[in-house]
Design a protein around this motif. Structure first.
Motif, mmCIF file in Angstrom:
data_model
loop_
_atom_site.group_PDB
_atom_site.id
_atom_site.type_symbol
_atom_site.label_atom_id
_atom_site.label_comp_id
_atom_site.label_asym_id
_atom_site.label_seq_id
_atom_site.Cartn_x
_atom_site.Cartn_y
_atom_site.Cartn_z
ATOM 1 N N ASN A 158 -8.349 7.591 -2.110
ATOM 2 C CA ASN A 158 -9.707 7.980 -1.759
ATOM 3 C C ASN A 158 -10.561 8.356 -2.980
ATOM 4 O OD1 ASN A 158 -11.591 8.218 0.198
ATOM 5 N ND2 ASN A 158 -10.995 10.292 0.836
ATOM 6 N N ARG A 215 -3.556 6.791 6.333
ATOM 7 C CA ARG A 215 -4.397 6.191 5.294
ATOM 8 C C ARG A 215 -4.179 4.672 5.249
ATOM 9 N NH1 ARG A 215 -8.964 6.570 3.215
ATOM 10 N NH2 ARG A 215 -9.149 5.723 1.135
ATOM 11 N N LEU A 258 -8.200 1.908 -3.206
ATOM 12 C CA LEU A 258 -8.789 2.997 -2.415
ATOM 13 C C LEU A 258 -7.752 3.954 -1.833
ATOM 14 C CD1 LEU A 258 -11.417 0.887 -0.419
ATOM 15 C CD2 LEU A 258 -11.894 2.481 -2.297
ATOM 16 N N VAL A 259 -6.481 3.701 -2.127
ATOM 17 C CA VAL A 259 -5.404 4.460 -1.473
ATOM 18 C C VAL A 259 -5.615 5.978 -1.579
ATOM 19 C CG1 VAL A 259 -2.976 5.117 -1.798
ATOM 20 C CG2 VAL A 259 -3.570 2.738 -1.452
ATOM 21 N N SER A 308 -5.746 2.961 8.209
ATOM 22 C CA SER A 308 -7.213 2.889 8.169
ATOM 23 C C SER A 308 -7.686 1.930 7.076
ATOM 24 C CB SER A 308 -7.832 4.281 8.066
ATOM 25 O OG SER A 308 -7.974 4.663 6.739
ATOM 26 N N LEU A 309 -6.943 1.858 5.971
ATOM 27 C CA LEU A 309 -7.336 0.910 4.916
ATOM 28 C C LEU A 309 -7.134 -0.535 5.355
ATOM 29 C CD1 LEU A 309 -5.993 2.622 1.691
ATOM 30 C CD2 LEU A 309 -8.377 2.129 2.235
ATOM 31 N N LEU A 312 0.832 -1.208 0.000
ATOM 32 C CA LEU A 312 0.000 0.000 0.000
ATOM 33 C C LEU A 312 0.864 1.254 0.000
ATOM 34 C CD1 LEU A 312 -2.903 -1.022 2.397
ATOM 35 C CD2 LEU A 312 -2.862 -1.052 -0.103
ATOM 36 N N LYS A 354 -9.912 -1.352 7.588
ATOM 37 C CA LYS A 354 -11.164 -1.471 6.839
ATOM 38 C C LYS A 354 -11.296 -2.836 6.173
ATOM 39 C CE LYS A 354 -13.679 1.812 4.290
ATOM 40 N NZ LYS A 354 -13.509 3.173 3.847
ATOM 41 N N ALA A 412 -8.095 -2.490 -1.077
ATOM 42 C CA ALA A 412 -7.439 -1.424 -0.305
ATOM 43 C C ALA A 412 -6.524 -0.602 -1.214
ATOM 44 C CB ALA A 412 -6.634 -2.026 0.846
#
Ligand SMILES: Nc1ncnc2c1ncn2[C@@H]1O[C@H](COP(=O)(O)OP(=O)(O)O)[C@@H](O)[C@H]1O
Ligand SMILES: [Mg+2]
Length: 243
Positions: free
Chosen positions: A152, A114, A149-150, A117-118, A97, A121, A146
């Motif tokens: 956002n 980030r 979504l890095v 939190s990913l 990530l 999630k 994930a």
């Protein structure tokens, strides 16, 4: 209705064989859009044109309000979970990530927050320092999500994201997608799984031989096919065979 993805007359042939045949698409902001079709229908080719990986032979695309030529702007607003991706298996999830966060030029503080939190999630916090090569398919797929979504993104494209996963793995991805959509992310989900699409999607588009043969809510598809109580399976078979 604000359109966040549009395509007009989108067409692609490979060696004279038409894979996607003059299709029009419109996806509203916030929609959970189900792009359903049997193997070879043209789903992947369509997604690759919408996300700028390949150029259409004909037609026009806008994504996030940007014309397809504006690739840098589009890249900032979309996340993609492509079909059958490969991984850097020697990396840990956290490294993986971080690698992509660096590509997006994220600063250190923002980046670490980030990534934490990913990982949380997608349920990989415990395994954040294990090499990706040791992950199950389901874990890899959650990591792929994930990674998409890095930065956002407000639009997420997924090409058969649950393919080859066991029921628990499918359920995990589906739950995550449901939550993301609730948070306002527009989801463009390609799938050949009827249950997946009927459980998740607010709109269903059925692609068959490169053409759109249905587009609407389940109730609208029932009306169109004159199968008032038809399940999505019955409707799908009706439209993709000659039932
Ligand atoms: N790179 C390619 N070269 C040649 N043919 C391709 C290529 N990509 C896709 N096709 C063909 O286009 C059609 C649609 O494929 P695809 O978009 O992968 O469908 P789906 O994702 O719905 O299974 C198929 O007939 C496939 O063989
Ligand atoms: Mg495909």
């Amino acid at each position: 209705m604000t359109e966040i993805i549009t395509a007009k007359n989108l067409t692609k042939a490979f060696g004279g064989r038409v894979a996607v045949d003059h299709i029009d698409l419109d996806v509203a902001a916030g929609e959970f859009y189900g792009f359903l079709g049997p193997n070879g229908a043209g789903k992947t080719t369509t997604i690759r044109m919408l996300t700028g990986i390949i150029e259409p032979d004909e037609g026009e695309v806008t994504v996030g309000g940007y014309a397809s030529g504006n690739k840098a702007s589009i890249a900032r607003v979309i996340g993609v979970v492509p079909e059958g991706r490969g991984f850097y298996e020697w990396m840990t999830a956290a490294e993986y990530l971080e690698f992509f966060a660096d590509l997006y030029g994220m600063k250190s503080d923002e980046k670490n927050e980030r990534i934490d939190s990913l990982l949380e999630k997608v349920g990989l916090t415990e395994r954040r320092n294990s090499r990706v090569g040791t992950y199950s398919r389901g874990m890899k797929q959650r990591l792929a999500l994930a990674r998409a979504l890095v930065h956002n993104p407000k639009i997420l494209f997924l090409d058969e994201p649950t393919l080859g996963l066991d029921p628990q793995g499918q359920e995990d991805i589906q739950r995550l997608l449901k939550n993301l959509n609730k948070e306002g992310v527009t989801i463009f989900l390609s799938s050949h799984l009827l249950n997946e699409v009927s459980n998740l999607c607010s709109r269903i588009v059925i692609l068959h031989n490169g053409r759109i043969v249905a587009n609407g809510k389940l109730t609208e598809l029932q009306k169109e096919t004159s199968l008032p109580n038809g399940s999505l399976t019955e409707i799908f078979l009706h439209l993709t065979h000659t039932l």
